[in-house]
Design a protein around this motif. Structure first.
Motif, PDB file in Angstrom:
ATOM      1  N   VAL A 183       0.819  -1.209   0.000  1.00 47.58           N
ATOM      2  CA  VAL A 183       0.000   0.000   0.000  1.00 47.58           C
ATOM      3  C   VAL A 183       0.854   1.261   0.000  1.00 47.58           C
ATOM      4  CG1 VAL A 183      -0.206   0.101   2.521  1.00 47.58           C
ATOM      5  CG2 VAL A 183      -1.998   1.086   1.085  1.00 47.58           C
TER       6      VAL A 183
ATOM      7  N   ARG B  96      -1.248   8.582  -4.332  1.00 46.26           N
ATOM      8  CA  ARG B  96      -1.967   7.470  -3.702  1.00 46.26           C
ATOM      9  C   ARG B  96      -3.064   6.937  -4.624  1.00 46.26           C
ATOM     10  NH1 ARG B  96      -2.246   9.053   2.769  1.00 46.26           N
ATOM     11  NH2 ARG B  96       0.015   8.879   3.098  1.00 46.26           N
ATOM     12  N   GLY B  97      -3.789   7.831  -5.321  1.00 48.42           N
ATOM     13  CA  GLY B  97      -4.808   7.371  -6.254  1.00 48.42           C
ATOM     14  C   GLY B  97      -4.198   6.588  -7.404  1.00 48.42           C
TER      15      GLY B  97
ATOM     16  N   TRP C 228      -1.422   4.898  -7.364  1.00 52.06           N
ATOM     17  CA  TRP C 228      -0.903   3.615  -6.888  1.00 52.06           C
ATOM     18  C   TRP C 228      -2.030   2.630  -6.593  1.00 52.06           C
ATOM     19  CZ3 TRP C 228       3.047   0.931  -7.653  1.00 52.06           C
ATOM     20  CH2 TRP C 228       3.435  -0.107  -6.807  1.00 52.06           C
ATOM     21  N   ARG C 229      -3.159   3.112  -6.074  1.00 53.06           N
ATOM     22  CA  ARG C 229      -4.301   2.217  -5.858  1.00 53.06           C
ATOM     23  C   ARG C 229      -4.759   1.609  -7.186  1.00 53.06           C
ATOM     24  NH1 ARG C 229      -5.999   6.198  -2.101  1.00 53.06           N
ATOM     25  NH2 ARG C 229      -7.292   7.175  -3.713  1.00 53.06           N
ATOM     26  N   GLU C 230      -4.773   2.436  -8.247  1.00 52.11           N
ATOM     27  CA  GLU C 230      -5.177   1.920  -9.554  1.00 52.11           C
ATOM     28  C   GLU C 230      -4.148   0.929 -10.085  1.00 52.11           C
ATOM     29  OE1 GLU C 230      -8.091   1.415 -12.037  1.00 52.11           O
ATOM     30  OE2 GLU C 230      -8.212   3.025 -10.556  1.00 52.11           O
TER      31      GLU C 230
ATOM     32  N   ARG D  63      -4.797  -2.492  -8.447  1.00 54.88           N
ATOM     33  CA  ARG D  63      -6.116  -3.084  -8.627  1.00 54.88           C
ATOM     34  C   ARG D  63      -6.038  -4.387  -9.442  1.00 54.88           C
ATOM     35  NH1 ARG D  63     -10.755  -0.456  -7.914  1.00 54.88           N
ATOM     36  NH2 ARG D  63      -9.693   1.547  -8.196  1.00 54.88           N
TER      37      ARG D  63
END
Length: 748
Positions: free
Chosen positions: A534, A599-600, A602-604, A607
């Motif tokens: 994360v 952060r957005g 990296w979240r994508e 996924r």
């Protein structure tokens, strides 16, 4: 007491009701009567009455007030006004007495007092949908409205000369859709109850209903017999409507509205009474807005300022006179409107509505086969409209919109040959329809003519050829000088899957392969450590420690498992995925000045990643416009994905950096993972050090960082960080540098 040149008068100073006066040739007869006696016959507007005695003149059966107080002279007067035509039976007052109990608003109208043309003019001032409608065979009108839970139930009573004639009008010409029925008004709350229905109550009365009316105690089925005049429990504003209809027999229309919940609330409607009367040359409009006695003083002051004379809106702006003032009863407004002024005002309103309708039609699509393409302004507007509809269309509607756009633009290009803007829009339609060959041929024609932006047209041609097939696309990639033969073939096999986001996918594929040489293969990490996924990107950027000017950021993630091809994430930071044999590649690009600290992004990137797969992360920082062969900083990490962490097996940094990976997880990755992005309260950063002495040393080092306020509790350190997370991350990296980088002294 003296008189004027045209007459004389005498009166009693005591103000008795038997006083008399004599006039000259006018023949006026004057009497003095009390205000109460006068009000019993015709009270007039509330603000025109007073508590003193009144001196009243009668002439030709018409009375008007000359003055107030003890006594006044009766002088010559202008010609008397024409008396309005009041229906002898006054069916409106009868209908008002039959309105249902519990109304929150009501209206009464006498349409037969006006000619057909005058009704059309008055309709602009009315709030009733039926009374003044064109051609309505209505003698008298009354309605009641009940508002509950934001929904309005309505009951309308119509006095008519012929039920059959009125039924035909209701079913074919009424301003709302009405269904004729023989059943009583619906009492349920389903969708059927909210339709307009009508039925005859007797030989001259029709009721029109919509919505269920509220329950009334001990009412039984009286509503079905029209016995709505009961004054029992639950009575509402309909009582006032009935009384006012009897008292104001010369009123064209009476409307009363009250707050549906009772009492005063900011933003809620106040108790309002409107009376519309016929005048000698037009109509009089009177409005009384009643104010609650416990109205807050500040609001009262505001209403007092608002009651100053001002310009009313809409049709009332044409009034010959308008006044508005505040009294103990409330806010009073009066206006007189001449028929000719109403005519002009309504014509203006119609012109405005026609202009708005024309503007609305300009935003409606014109049939593509008949649109006059020679009118370039209209053509451009219609092309823009259809492009917008194509972008907003559902998948089922998109092909229809694209085909219509194609037809229109082909006609336009026949009239404007060589127009690059029209050709670009036609290319969009062709690509949406999947006609890659036609789009590629069109792009070739434009390129041959020498457009001002040839690179953009080459991209459109390659996008079109991606629909044709990999060999055609590979040839174009070579001809345009982007890739060598072997690379072009490999890229074409991937890029044919991106028919809609081709340009983004092409840039991502080229970047991924150009960045491959930025960092050599990583050296093995011993012992193997686990870093939370994360915060892996934030941890890597913190270790690279790139301060100063913003840079472009490129992130390439490869996994030993196939990934579906596609583009995800926001349009400004797209994440592109594709499959290369048995492996998957995911690429994204941004800048180091990201608003959400990546952060957005990296979240994508994370996924849908498979667990227990080998993964390699490549992070490259370049100056804007810089070469991938000379990055400002880069890192390559390799390991196995396992339970939300990367079990790190190899790593390398450029410039070279010897990292104590055994400390990175607990001193960098885990603290950054828990660092929240918030303004208040400031985010906290927690870390656990090898010993209490190390924790104390870290707090001492943090004293030099203005964005951190730290304290130690044994081996644990808690810092209050700045809401500017990038500054806090860099500050924390400097604090823990001696523990995570080899060869750095702990004490400065």
């Amino acid at each position: 007491m003296s008189a004027t040149a045209t007459g004389s008068a005498t009166g009693s100073a005591t103000g008795s009701a038997t006083g008399s006066a004599t006039g000259s040739a006018t023949g006026a007869v004057c009497t003095t009567e009390s205000a109460a006696a006068s009000a019993s016959e015709d009270p007039g507007p509330a603000w025109e009455r007073d508590r003193g005695d009144l001196r009243v003149c009668y002439r030709g059966g018409v009375r008007w007030v000359l003055a107030a107080a003890l006594s006044v002279a009766c002088a010559s007067a202008p010609p008397p006004p024409v008396a309005p035509r009041v229906p002898p039976d006054d069916g409106a007052a009868v209908l008002a007495s039959r309105l249902p109990v519990g109304a929150t608003a009501c209206a009464v109208a006498r349409p037969t007092m006006l000619s057909e043309r005058q009704r059309e003019l008055v309709r602009e001032l009315s709030s009733t949908p039926f009374a003044w409608a064109a051609g309505a065979p209505i003698v008298a009108y009354a309605d009641a409205t009940q508002t509950r839970d934001g929904r309005r139930a309505t009951r309308v009573l119509l006095r008519v000369t012929s039920v059959e004639e009125a039924r035909t009008w209701l079913e074919t010409q009424a301003p709302v859709r009405v269904e004729w029925t023989d059943e009583p008004a619906c009492r349920g709350d389903d969708a059927r109850c909210w339709r307009w229905t009508a039925r005859a109550l007797d030989a001259g009365t029709i009721t029109v209903s919509r919505g269920p009316w509220g329950e009334r105690p001990d009412r039984g089925d009286r509503e079905d017999r029209g016995e709505w005049h009961d004054r029992g429990a639950g009575a509402g504003v309909e009582v006032r409507c009935a009384r006012l209809a009897r008292e104001r027999r010369d009123a064209l229309e009476i409307t009363i509205r009250t707050p549906s919940g009772g009492g005063f609330e900011l933003g809620a409607p106040l108790d309002t009474q409107i009376v519309l009367e016929r005048d000698t040359v037009g109509v009089r409009w009177e409005e009384l807005t009643r104010l609650p006695h416990d109205l807050p003083f500040e609001i009262f002051e505001h209403l007092e300022r608002a009651a100053a004379p001002h310009e009313p809106g809409a049709v009332l702006s044409s009034a010959a006179s308008y006044e508005r003032r505040l009294t103990r009863d409330g806010v009073h407004a009066r206006a007189r409107l001449r028929w000719e002024d109403l005519e002009l005002a309504i014509d203006d309103e119609r012109r405005v509505r026609a202009a708005l309708a024309a503007e609305a039609r300009a935003h409606e699509p014109v049939p593509v086969h008949t649109l006059p393409v020679e009118r370039r302004e209209l053509l451009d507007a219609q092309v823009g409209l259809r492009l917008t509809r194509l972008r907003q269309a559902t998948p089922a509607e998109a092909d229809v919109q694209a085909e219509a756009l194609r037809t229109l633009l082909e006609r336009a290009l026949d009239f404007y040959p060589g127009d690059a803007a029209l050709a670009q829009h036609l290319t969009t339609a062709l690509l949406h329809l999947g006609d890659g060959r036609a789009a590629a041929d069109l792009a070739e024609e434009v390129l041959a003519a020498g457009p001002p932006d040839p690179d953009a047209w080459r991209v459109r041609r390659r996008q079109a050829l991606a629909l044709v097939g990999a060999p055609a696309l590979a040839s174009a990639l070579r001809e345009d000088g982007l890739l060598r033969a072997r690379e072009a073939d490999a890229a074409a096999r991937v890029l044919t899957a991106f028919d809609r986001r081709y340009e983004v996918a092409e840039a991502a594929w080229i970047a991924a392969h150009q960045m491959e040489g930025a960092v050599p293969r990583g050296a093995r990490v011993a012992p193997m450590v686990e870093v939370p996924m994360v915060s892996l990107l934030e941890t890597t950027l913190a270790l690279l420690d790139m301060e100063g000017l913003a840079r472009s950021l490129h992130v390439i993630l490869r996994v030993d498992a196939p990934l579906p091809a596609g583009v995800s994430g926001p349009a400004e930071v797209p994440v592109v995925s594709w499959r290369e044999g048995d492996r998957g590649v995911r690429v994204a690009a941004s800048t180091t000045a990201s608003q959400d600290h990546h952060r957005g992004l990296w979240r994508e990137m994370l996924r849908g990643l498979p667990d227990e797969a080998e993964a390699e992360l490549l992070v490259v920082l370049l100056p804007f416009g810089g070469s991938p062969g000379a990055p400002d900083g880069a890192a390559r990490l390799r390991g196995r994905l396992s339970g939300g962490a990367l079990r790190l097996s190899a790593a390398r940094f450029v410039p070279a950096l010897e990292v104590r990976w055994e400390r990175v997880a607990e001193l960098v990755a885990e603290p950054l993972a828990g660092l929240e992005s918030r303004l208040f309260p400031p985010p906290d950063l927690d870390a656990r050090f090898p010993s209490a002495e190390d924790a104390t040393e870290a707090v001492r080092r943090a004293e030099d960082e203005p964005t951190l306020r730290c304290e130690a509790r044994g081996v644990e350190v808690r810092c209050q960080a700045s809401p500017e997370l990038d500054a806090s991350q860099r500050a924390w990296r400097r604090v823990v540098e001696p523990w995570i980088v080899r060869g750095r002294a702990r004490r400065l």
